[in-house]
Design a protein around this motif. Sequence first.
Motif, PDB file in Angstrom:
ATOM      1  N   ALA A 150     -29.120 -17.443  12.298  1.00 34.29           N
ATOM      2  CA  ALA A 150     -30.467 -17.181  11.757  1.00 34.29           C
ATOM      3  C   ALA A 150     -31.101 -15.971  12.443  1.00 34.29           C
ATOM      4  O   ALA A 150     -32.051 -15.389  11.934  1.00 34.29           O
ATOM      5  CB  ALA A 150     -31.357 -18.405  11.932  1.00 34.29           C
ATOM      6  N   ASN A 151     -30.590 -15.601  13.600  1.00 35.56           N
ATOM      7  CA  ASN A 151     -31.119 -14.442  14.319  1.00 35.56           C
ATOM      8  C   ASN A 151     -30.511 -13.166  13.708  1.00 35.56           C
ATOM      9  O   ASN A 151     -29.294 -13.032  13.631  1.00 35.56           O
ATOM     10  CB  ASN A 151     -30.715 -14.575  15.799  1.00 35.56           C
ATOM     11  N   PRO A 152     -31.372 -12.230  13.253  1.00 37.06           N
ATOM     12  CA  PRO A 152     -30.850 -11.038  12.563  1.00 37.06           C
ATOM     13  C   PRO A 152     -29.892 -10.202  13.408  1.00 37.06           C
ATOM     14  O   PRO A 152     -29.077  -9.455  12.862  1.00 37.06           O
ATOM     15  CB  PRO A 152     -32.101 -10.227  12.220  1.00 37.06           C
ATOM     16  N   LEU A 179     -17.672 -10.940  23.488  1.00 38.02           N
ATOM     17  CA  LEU A 179     -18.777  -9.980  23.554  1.00 38.02           C
ATOM     18  C   LEU A 179     -20.113 -10.689  23.669  1.00 38.02           C
ATOM     19  O   LEU A 179     -20.187 -11.925  23.620  1.00 38.02           O
ATOM     20  CB  LEU A 179     -18.776  -9.057  22.331  1.00 38.02           C
ATOM     21  N   ASP A 180     -21.123  -9.885  23.854  1.00 35.51           N
ATOM     22  CA  ASP A 180     -22.524 -10.294  23.902  1.00 35.51           C
ATOM     23  C   ASP A 180     -22.770 -11.474  24.858  1.00 35.51           C
ATOM     24  O   ASP A 180     -22.605 -11.318  26.048  1.00 35.51           O
ATOM     25  CB  ASP A 180     -23.058 -10.571  22.493  1.00 35.51           C
ATOM     26  N   GLN A 181     -23.148 -12.645  24.347  1.00 38.34           N
ATOM     27  CA  GLN A 181     -23.597 -13.706  25.256  1.00 38.34           C
ATOM     28  C   GLN A 181     -22.463 -14.319  26.069  1.00 38.34           C
ATOM     29  O   GLN A 181     -22.695 -14.994  27.066  1.00 38.34           O
ATOM     30  CB  GLN A 181     -24.327 -14.797  24.465  1.00 38.34           C
ATOM     31  N   ALA A 223     -25.437 -14.023  30.875  1.00 36.51           N
ATOM     32  CA  ALA A 223     -25.224 -12.885  31.776  1.00 36.51           C
ATOM     33  C   ALA A 223     -25.747 -11.573  31.188  1.00 36.51           C
ATOM     34  O   ALA A 223     -26.366 -10.770  31.898  1.00 36.51           O
ATOM     35  CB  ALA A 223     -23.742 -12.770  32.103  1.00 36.51           C
ATOM     36  N   ASN A 224     -25.526 -11.345  29.896  1.00 36.91           N
ATOM     37  CA  ASN A 224     -25.971 -10.065  29.308  1.00 36.91           C
ATOM     38  C   ASN A 224     -27.490  -9.939  29.385  1.00 36.91           C
ATOM     39  O   ASN A 224     -28.023  -8.865  29.681  1.00 36.91           O
ATOM     40  CB  ASN A 224     -25.476  -9.923  27.850  1.00 36.91           C
ATOM     41  N   ILE A 225     -28.169 -11.025  29.163  1.00 33.60           N
ATOM     42  CA  ILE A 225     -29.635 -10.982  29.167  1.00 33.60           C
ATOM     43  C   ILE A 225     -30.168 -10.862  30.604  1.00 33.60           C
ATOM     44  O   ILE A 225     -31.128 -10.127  30.861  1.00 33.60           O
ATOM     45  CB  ILE A 225     -30.174 -12.213  28.404  1.00 33.60           C
ATOM     46  N   LYS A 245     -28.781  -9.270  32.879  1.00 39.87           N
ATOM     47  CA  LYS A 245     -28.584  -7.850  33.249  1.00 39.87           C
ATOM     48  C   LYS A 245     -29.799  -7.004  32.851  1.00 39.87           C
ATOM     49  O   LYS A 245     -30.175  -6.055  33.536  1.00 39.87           O
ATOM     50  CB  LYS A 245     -27.353  -7.275  32.523  1.00 39.87           C
ATOM     51  N   ARG A 246     -30.415  -7.346  31.704  1.00 45.60           N
ATOM     52  CA  ARG A 246     -31.606  -6.589  31.264  1.00 45.60           C
ATOM     53  C   ARG A 246     -32.727  -6.754  32.289  1.00 45.60           C
ATOM     54  O   ARG A 246     -33.425  -5.807  32.625  1.00 45.60           O
ATOM     55  CB  ARG A 246     -32.073  -7.096  29.891  1.00 45.60           C
ATOM     56  N   LEU A 247     -32.876  -7.984  32.779  1.00 45.23           N
ATOM     57  CA  LEU A 247     -33.911  -8.235  33.791  1.00 45.23           C
ATOM     58  C   LEU A 247     -33.586  -7.460  35.067  1.00 45.23           C
ATOM     59  O   LEU A 247     -34.475  -6.854  35.684  1.00 45.23           O
ATOM     60  CB  LEU A 247     -34.001  -9.746  34.068  1.00 45.23           C
ATOM     61  N   TYR A 279     -36.290  -5.830  22.158  1.00 43.90           N
ATOM     62  CA  TYR A 279     -34.888  -5.481  22.460  1.00 43.90           C
ATOM     63  C   TYR A 279     -34.038  -5.866  21.261  1.00 43.90           C
ATOM     64  O   TYR A 279     -34.140  -7.003  20.767  1.00 43.90           O
ATOM     65  CB  TYR A 279     -34.406  -6.244  23.699  1.00 43.90           C
ATOM     66  N   ASP A 280     -33.228  -4.986  20.787  1.00 44.89           N
ATOM     67  CA  ASP A 280     -32.250  -5.162  19.688  1.00 44.89           C
ATOM     68  C   ASP A 280     -32.421  -4.081  18.618  1.00 44.89           C
ATOM     69  O   ASP A 280     -31.473  -3.517  18.161  1.00 44.89           O
ATOM     70  CB  ASP A 280     -32.320  -6.531  18.971  1.00 44.89           C
ATOM     71  N   ASN A 281     -33.675  -3.881  18.159  1.00 40.49           N
ATOM     72  CA  ASN A 281     -33.961  -3.003  17.012  1.00 40.49           C
ATOM     73  C   ASN A 281     -33.372  -3.562  15.718  1.00 40.49           C
ATOM     74  O   ASN A 281     -32.611  -2.886  15.016  1.00 40.49           O
ATOM     75  CB  ASN A 281     -33.461  -1.575  17.255  1.00 40.49           C
TER      76      ASN A 281
END
Length: 330
Positions: A75-77, A150-152, A195-197, A199-201, A270-272
Amino acid sequence: MSDKKVTIKDVAKASEVSIATVSQILNGNSKNFSPKTVARVLKVKEELNYVPDYFARRMVMKKSKTIGVMVPDIANPFFSTLVRGIEDVLYQENFITMLCNANEDNKKENIVLEELSRRGVDGFIIASSAINNEDIERLLVKKKHPFIILDQKSPEENSDTIRTDDFLGGQLAAQHLKELGHEKVAVVLPENATANISKRLEGFRTVYQSNVTIIDALLTKEGGRKAASELVKTDVTGIFAINDEIAFGLYLGFRQLNKNIPTDYSIIGYDNVDMCEYVTPPLTTIAQPIYELGQQTAELLLDRIENPKKERVIKKLPVNIINRFSTTHA
Ligand code: RIB
């Protein structure tokens, strides 16, 4: 008309060639046969309305032309765009995508991975974090299934992986708020961030160090909406929403609390995702190349399927800031 299913044997008989020849030609390996033979087989296939049995074909070719894809929240674009990129490449290469929405449910992911493996998919793309590395080892590595992480999902030691520069993304968000003069800032993100998120922090903290208010929220619009009532209790003026969905939720939350964006609160997402341009004010955000990430992931996996012995591949894609109208001077 007979109800009997047309088989490859019928096509071979009517074309006056062997079953192996028909099989090769219909699987795209026609270079060893004369154009006349190829044309005859294809014509007979059409005339008899022959539809290959994929289960039988899988038994023979040991290939299903199917890829299993796991995402945490369709559901998340972000994830729907990612899957579009994946699917477009796979489709072009005559592969079918089998999608599983993992919903952060480890048990479901395990069952689905086992089931996909039993159905003989040719490879896996895993973007959700629910499944742990021991299960990946047991379900994929030991069975020699090609897969990309990848990603999460944090990379498994030997797996190919493709990431975006989350650390830089966090830094860019912080630099932007700093340049606008925001001294009191908050980051809105889940308590148990992947972990990916995280890293943003980390990247964000290189600019603001420990001077950051942390507000807990799920990666959803509702998470953001709820976070607004926590943020109004603080003295922050600049907010980094760790994904756009949270930012959109903040818009509603602040509106319900009669707060204005950007005059009361500057928000950077974050994402665009597409929606950033359609909200008021249009959302300033850190862009991930989401569609390209999906495309490159699929390409990497197909390459791994073709070249199982090649060296492990680790790729990192860039991010950049998209300046719109949701931030202003403090
Ligand atoms: O919106 C979903 C978020 O979760 C994205 O930022 C993506 O990178 C992720 O992990």
